[in-house]
Write a protein that holds these residues in place. Structure first.
Motif, PDB file in Angstrom:
ATOM      1  N   LYS A  67       0.324   5.859  -1.951  1.00 30.02           N
ATOM      2  CA  LYS A  67       1.183   5.206  -0.961  1.00 30.02           C
ATOM      3  C   LYS A  67       0.508   3.986  -0.354  1.00 30.02           C
ATOM      4  CE  LYS A  67       4.213   8.715  -0.732  1.00 30.02           C
ATOM      5  NZ  LYS A  67       5.581   8.656  -0.997  1.00 30.02           N
ATOM      6  N   GLU A  68       1.331   3.178   0.280  1.00 29.29           N
ATOM      7  CA  GLU A  68       0.809   2.053   1.049  1.00 29.29           C
ATOM      8  C   GLU A  68       0.194   2.593   2.329  1.00 29.29           C
ATOM      9  OE1 GLU A  68       3.123  -1.243   3.346  1.00 29.29           O
ATOM     10  OE2 GLU A  68       2.949  -1.885   1.239  1.00 29.29           O
ATOM     11  N   LYS A  69      -1.003   2.119   2.630  1.00 32.62           N
ATOM     12  CA  LYS A  69      -1.716   2.560   3.829  1.00 32.62           C
ATOM     13  C   LYS A  69      -2.177   1.334   4.603  1.00 32.62           C
ATOM     14  CE  LYS A  69      -4.336   6.354   3.021  1.00 32.62           C
ATOM     15  NZ  LYS A  69      -5.459   7.116   2.430  1.00 32.62           N
ATOM     16  N   LYS A  70      -2.506   1.547   5.859  1.00 37.08           N
ATOM     17  CA  LYS A  70      -3.019   0.462   6.698  1.00 37.08           C
ATOM     18  C   LYS A  70      -4.292   0.919   7.384  1.00 37.08           C
ATOM     19  CE  LYS A  70       1.305  -1.835   7.583  1.00 37.08           C
ATOM     20  NZ  LYS A  70       2.202  -2.469   8.509  1.00 37.08           N
ATOM     21  N   LEU A  71      -5.269   0.013   7.423  1.00 36.47           N
ATOM     22  CA  LEU A  71      -6.521   0.279   8.108  1.00 36.47           C
ATOM     23  C   LEU A  71      -7.025  -1.027   8.695  1.00 36.47           C
ATOM     24  CD1 LEU A  71      -8.737   2.404   8.736  1.00 36.47           C
ATOM     25  CD2 LEU A  71      -9.858   1.696   6.630  1.00 36.47           C
ATOM     26  N   TYR A  72      -7.230  -1.030   9.973  1.00 39.73           N
ATOM     27  CA  TYR A  72      -7.700  -2.232  10.677  1.00 39.73           C
ATOM     28  C   TYR A  72      -6.838  -3.448  10.368  1.00 39.73           C
ATOM     29  CZ  TYR A  72     -11.771   0.771  11.211  1.00 39.73           C
ATOM     30  OH  TYR A  72     -12.597   1.819  11.486  1.00 39.73           O
ATOM     31  N   GLY A  73      -5.523  -3.233  10.312  1.00 44.06           N
ATOM     32  CA  GLY A  73      -4.589  -4.325  10.088  1.00 44.06           C
ATOM     33  C   GLY A  73      -4.412  -4.739   8.641  1.00 44.06           C
ATOM     34  N   LYS A  74      -5.190  -4.150   7.739  1.00 43.82           N
ATOM     35  CA  LYS A  74      -5.066  -4.483   6.312  1.00 43.82           C
ATOM     36  C   LYS A  74      -4.217  -3.428   5.613  1.00 43.82           C
ATOM     37  CE  LYS A  74      -9.268  -7.090   5.854  1.00 43.82           C
ATOM     38  NZ  LYS A  74     -10.310  -7.513   4.955  1.00 43.82           N
ATOM     39  N   THR A  75      -3.376  -3.899   4.703  1.00 47.85           N
ATOM     40  CA  THR A  75      -2.512  -3.013   3.937  1.00 47.85           C
ATOM     41  C   THR A  75      -3.101  -2.857   2.532  1.00 47.85           C
ATOM     42  OG1 THR A  75      -0.612  -3.765   5.193  1.00 47.85           O
ATOM     43  CG2 THR A  75      -0.165  -2.681   3.103  1.00 47.85           C
ATOM     44  N   TYR A  76      -3.106  -1.633   2.037  1.00 43.37           N
ATOM     45  CA  TYR A  76      -3.625  -1.354   0.699  1.00 43.37           C
ATOM     46  C   TYR A  76      -2.957  -0.098   0.164  1.00 43.37           C
ATOM     47  CZ  TYR A  76      -6.419   2.234   2.999  1.00 43.37           C
ATOM     48  OH  TYR A  76      -6.806   3.337   3.711  1.00 43.37           O
ATOM     49  N   THR A 113      -2.592   9.546  -0.123  1.00 46.91           N
ATOM     50  CA  THR A 113      -2.355  10.245   1.139  1.00 46.91           C
ATOM     51  C   THR A 113      -2.797  11.689   0.935  1.00 46.91           C
ATOM     52  OG1 THR A 113      -0.067  10.746   0.524  1.00 46.91           O
ATOM     53  CG2 THR A 113      -0.418   8.781   1.848  1.00 46.91           C
TER      54      THR A 113
END
Length: 157
Positions: free
Chosen positions: A105-114, A118
């Motif tokens: 899935k698409e995830k976000k960490l510190y404003g970055k999407t990757y 999950t």
């Protein structure tokens, strides 16, 4: 996530030793199939150690525990040795099984999407049918949550 009541998708992947393991080879047994993001990270280590702590109960009830991530077999071997993990870890470097089980899935960490895995778990019955899903599984409680679900299931039968 795949839906409860659907047939688990068969696959063959290498374990930490490079041996090919197929899901269908466990037909006739309950299977806990858990997907996790990365070896040796805090959450994944916590989850693996929780499965290790509960493993005697799983083994006594003839339940197979399989962890899958996109880490290499070599990484899995180091992870298993570091924590003395007694269950199967499978490598899906091309994330074909991860995608087939709808946990990529698409995830976000510190404003970055990757894109990433999950943390998700499937419980599969003896006939190969998905009977329970744990989406966004809690690494600290996932192993125990599954045992509680299976105990409740036994009491209902």
């Amino acid at each position: 996530m795949l839906e409860i009541g659907t047939t688990a998708i068969d696959f063959t992947l290498p374990d930490e030793q490079g041996n090919l393991i197929s899901l269908h080879s466990f037909k006739g047994k309950k299977i806990v199939l858990y997907f996790y993001p990365k070896d040796n990270t805090p959450g994944c280590s916590k989850q693996a150690c929780a499965f290790k702590a509960a493993y005697d109960v799983y083994k006594r009830n003839d339940i197979i525990v399989i962890g899958i991530s996109k880490d290499s077999s070599r990484s899995h071997l180091r992870f298993k040795e570091k924590y003395d993990l007694p269950f199967i870890l499978l490598s899906d470097e091309e994330h074909k099984v991860i995608e087939a089980y709808d946990v990529w899935k698409e995830k976000k960490l510190y404003g970055k999407t990757y894109m990433g895995i999950t943390r998700s778990t499937y419980v599969i019955d003896e006939e190969g049918t998905i009977i329970k899903t744990f989406e966004k599984a809690n690494p600290a409680t996932n192993a125990q949550d599954i045992l509680e679900y299976l105990a409740q299931l036994s009491n209902e039968q």
